[in-house]
Design a protein around this motif. Structure first.
Motif, PDB file in Angstrom:
ATOM      1  N   GLY A   1      -3.618   1.086  -1.297  1.00  8.29           N
ATOM      2  CA  GLY A   1      -2.910   2.139  -1.938  1.00  8.29           C
ATOM      3  C   GLY A   1      -1.972   1.617  -3.008  1.00  8.29           C
ATOM      4  N   VAL A   2      -1.186   2.524  -3.493  1.00  7.14           N
ATOM      5  CA  VAL A   2      -0.251   2.233  -4.566  1.00  7.14           C
ATOM      6  C   VAL A   2       0.815   1.231  -4.116  1.00  7.14           C
ATOM      7  N   VAL A   3       1.305   1.359  -2.907  1.00  4.38           N
ATOM      8  CA  VAL A   3       2.357   0.462  -2.406  1.00  4.38           C
ATOM      9  C   VAL A   3       1.854  -0.973  -2.357  1.00  4.38           C
ATOM     10  N   HIS A   4       0.642  -1.160  -1.855  1.00  2.13           N
ATOM     11  CA  HIS A   4       0.100  -2.520  -1.744  1.00  2.13           C
ATOM     12  C   HIS A   4      -0.225  -3.106  -3.118  1.00  2.13           C
ATOM     13  N   ALA A   5      -0.692  -2.286  -4.041  1.00  4.03           N
ATOM     14  CA  ALA A   5      -0.960  -2.764  -5.399  1.00  4.03           C
ATOM     15  C   ALA A   5       0.338  -3.186  -6.083  1.00  4.03           C
ATOM     16  N   LEU A   6       1.394  -2.391  -5.921  1.00  2.56           N
ATOM     17  CA  LEU A   6       2.680  -2.731  -6.512  1.00  2.56           C
ATOM     18  C   LEU A   6       3.235  -4.013  -5.898  1.00  2.56           C
ATOM     19  N   GLY A   7       3.109  -4.163  -4.575  1.00  4.66           N
ATOM     20  CA  GLY A   7       3.573  -5.383  -3.915  1.00  4.66           C
ATOM     21  C   GLY A   7       2.805  -6.606  -4.386  1.00  4.66           C
ATOM     22  N   GLY A   8       1.483  -6.463  -4.557  1.00  4.17           N
ATOM     23  CA  GLY A   8       0.670  -7.571  -5.041  1.00  4.17           C
ATOM     24  C   GLY A   8       1.030  -7.966  -6.462  1.00  4.17           C
TER      25      GLY A   8
END
Length: 81
Positions: free
Chosen positions: A1-8
């Motif tokens: 999701g968006v949260v994991h993409a932003l964290g990456g």
């Protein structure tokens, strides 16, 4: 999701900004690097543990939202995972 993409993406930017560990694998300077710092490892583990419980139980709504059972279930699921 968006949260994991932003964290990456944030991790990638941080790794690029920090740069390579120069001298870490050079046979001449390898003795200068200590592999562990036990107090920092323990404090980081405790911080993550407390934050994970707070996040999971907080996302359940808590007892003030009338869904105390959801927070309890989230806490039990986190503790037994």
């Amino acid at each position: 999701g968006v949260v994991h993409a932003l964290g990456g993406c944030a991790a990638l930017v941080g790794a690029v900004a920090a740069g390579p560990r120069t001298g870490r694998f050079d046979p001449k300077t390898v003795a200068d690097f200590s592999p562990h710092n036990v107090p920092q490892v323990l404090s980081g583990t405790m911080l993550l543990w407390v934050a994970w419980f707070a996040f999971n139980m907080g996302s359940g709504g808590g007892p003030l939202a009338g869904r105390g059972g959801a927070a309890t279930a989230a806490g039990a699921a986190t503790a037994t995972a």
